[in-house]
Design a protein around this motif. Sequence first.
Motif, short mmCIF file in Angstrom:
data_model
loop_
_atom_site.label_atom_id
_atom_site.label_comp_id
_atom_site.label_asym_id
_atom_site.label_seq_id
_atom_site.Cartn_x
_atom_site.Cartn_y
_atom_site.Cartn_z
N ASP A 150 0.86 -1.18 0.00
CA ASP A 150 0.00 0.00 0.00
C ASP A 150 0.90 1.23 0.00
N PRO A 151 0.96 1.96 -1.13
CA PRO A 151 1.85 3.13 -1.18
C PRO A 151 1.48 4.22 -0.18
N ASP A 152 0.30 4.13 0.40
CA ASP A 152 -0.06 5.12 1.43
C ASP A 152 0.60 4.82 2.77
N ASP A 153 1.25 3.63 2.88
CA ASP A 153 2.04 3.36 4.09
C ASP A 153 3.25 4.28 4.09
N ASP A 154 3.40 5.04 5.14
CA ASP A 154 4.50 6.02 5.17
C ASP A 154 5.87 5.37 5.02
N GLY A 155 6.00 4.14 5.50
CA GLY A 155 7.33 3.54 5.54
C GLY A 155 7.72 2.74 4.33
N LEU A 156 6.94 2.79 3.25
CA LEU A 156 7.22 1.89 2.12
C LEU A 156 8.63 2.09 1.55
N ALA A 157 9.00 3.35 1.29
CA ALA A 157 10.30 3.59 0.65
C ALA A 157 11.44 3.06 1.51
N ALA A 158 11.32 3.26 2.81
CA ALA A 158 12.41 2.85 3.70
C ALA A 158 12.39 1.35 3.98
N ALA A 167 11.51 -11.75 3.08
CA ALA A 167 10.70 -12.74 2.33
C ALA A 167 11.59 -13.69 1.54
N GLY A 168 12.72 -13.17 1.07
CA GLY A 168 13.66 -14.02 0.36
C GLY A 168 13.06 -14.67 -0.88
N PRO A 169 13.50 -15.88 -1.17
CA PRO A 169 13.07 -16.52 -2.42
C PRO A 169 11.63 -17.03 -2.38
N HIS A 170 10.96 -16.86 -1.24
CA HIS A 170 9.59 -17.38 -1.12
C HIS A 170 8.54 -16.40 -1.61
N LEU A 171 8.96 -15.17 -1.94
CA LEU A 171 8.00 -14.18 -2.43
C LEU A 171 7.58 -14.54 -3.85
N ARG A 172 6.29 -14.77 -4.03
CA ARG A 172 5.80 -15.23 -5.34
C ARG A 172 4.82 -14.25 -5.98
N HIS A 173 4.22 -13.40 -5.15
CA HIS A 173 3.14 -12.54 -5.66
C HIS A 173 3.17 -11.22 -4.90
N VAL A 174 3.04 -10.13 -5.63
CA VAL A 174 2.97 -8.81 -5.01
C VAL A 174 1.70 -8.14 -5.52
N ARG A 175 0.99 -7.53 -4.60
CA ARG A 175 -0.17 -6.75 -5.04
C ARG A 175 0.09 -5.29 -4.68
N LEU A 176 -0.03 -4.44 -5.69
CA LEU A 176 0.21 -3.01 -5.49
C LEU A 176 -1.11 -2.27 -5.57
N ARG A 177 -1.41 -1.50 -4.55
CA ARG A 177 -2.60 -0.65 -4.59
C ARG A 177 -2.24 0.63 -5.34
N GLY A 178 -2.60 0.66 -6.59
CA GLY A 178 -2.28 1.81 -7.42
C GLY A 178 -1.75 1.37 -8.76
N GLY A 179 -0.89 2.20 -9.36
CA GLY A 179 -0.47 1.93 -10.72
C GLY A 179 -1.64 2.25 -11.65
N GLY A 180 -1.59 1.77 -12.87
CA GLY A 180 -2.68 2.01 -13.82
C GLY A 180 -2.98 3.50 -13.91
N ALA A 184 0.19 8.40 -11.99
CA ALA A 184 0.67 9.78 -12.04
C ALA A 184 0.49 10.50 -10.70
N GLY A 185 -0.48 10.05 -9.92
CA GLY A 185 -0.74 10.71 -8.63
C GLY A 185 -0.01 10.08 -7.47
N GLN A 186 0.89 9.13 -7.75
CA GLN A 186 1.54 8.41 -6.65
C GLN A 186 3.03 8.73 -6.55
N GLU A 187 3.37 9.95 -6.92
CA GLU A 187 4.78 10.36 -6.82
C GLU A 187 5.25 10.39 -5.37
N GLY A 188 6.50 10.02 -5.19
CA GLY A 188 7.12 10.17 -3.87
C GLY A 188 6.64 9.18 -2.83
N ARG A 189 5.95 8.13 -3.26
CA ARG A 189 5.44 7.16 -2.28
C ARG A 189 6.22 5.85 -2.29
#
Lengths: 248, 80
Positions: A150-158, A167-180, A184-189
């Motif tokens: 969730d890009p609205d989480d303040d700590g995402l970048a850090a 997560a290591g090699p077990h990460l198989r799926h990521v869901r991003l809230r946004g994109g599409g 354009a409105g998700q700069e700096g997140r």
Amino acid sequence: MRLALSTEAAPDLALADLVAACVRRGLAALELVEGHAHGVSPTLPAEALERVRRRLPADGPRIAAFRAGSIERATSPLAAALSAALAVPVVAPAGDEGDDDSLLEAAGRYAAAGGTLLVAHGTDAGRAERLRRVVEAAPEGALGLAWDVDPDDDGLAAASAAVLEAAGPHLRHVRLRGGGPEAAGQEGRGIGPLMARLTLAGYDGTLALAPSTSRYRYAWSAWLGRRGGWGCGSKSAGPSPVRLGIND
Amino acid sequence: MSDTTKKPAELDVRVIPPREKHPTIFQTFEALKPGESFILVNDHDPRPLRYQFEFEHAGKFVWEYLEQGPTVWRVAISKQ
């Protein structure tokens, strides 16, 4: 990395229309959310699941994941059977830490059925690390990790580097809230750094795009190239009943 | 996650806010070791990006189109 469309973006579209929308946008896969109009459900009989498989074009978008409504539903034998029949992982939020032992029981069911359950965590490296230990204690291939970003989480970048490492090699799926249409409105997140880190880590799973809130439903509808449904009356064939009186 | 020696990882910039795309691509490139590469995925021909690469990294990269539209462009960018 394969970009996927979550049916959160179009919960009322049938499977064929979802596939067409993916083709229009160059998306490689679909994340099917339980209860949406695609109709895929753990309660479908085996022959119906086989029809779902056959309905997908061989050279078109694939089903990347089936997202169950809850971890309880995801750990049922029916969900494990769906995963095996469609050869797609079932994804569900991990739930409380106290329930992690039940994930191992579910892993046994998935291993017996030949399916895969992906437990989803948020941007929390500690939680990802604890779930990784559960995954590593399960039969190989039965459990994996998914990351709900969730890009609205303040700590995402850090925090994204630490989450990826945990997560290591077990990460198989990521869901991003946004994109599409929201990109354009998700700069700096933190989305740019996240994508760079996924690339440099060699991530080759799926990244599913979902609206951040229902406020963007129409923006997603337009982005997916859907027609009609706007209710503006512009499809009327006859002359407009409205006269502005400007040149009368 | 995969073994990057077998298959270069993809950087799909379609989800990145427009003003962050080029900085993200260059940061990814700068993090590569010589001989490594990544595959850039975009929804249009990234020709202006190539000009920027030629200006800033002349002779230090290889640009190879893998797919050229009409919906998706894929370019393998390698560090020399």
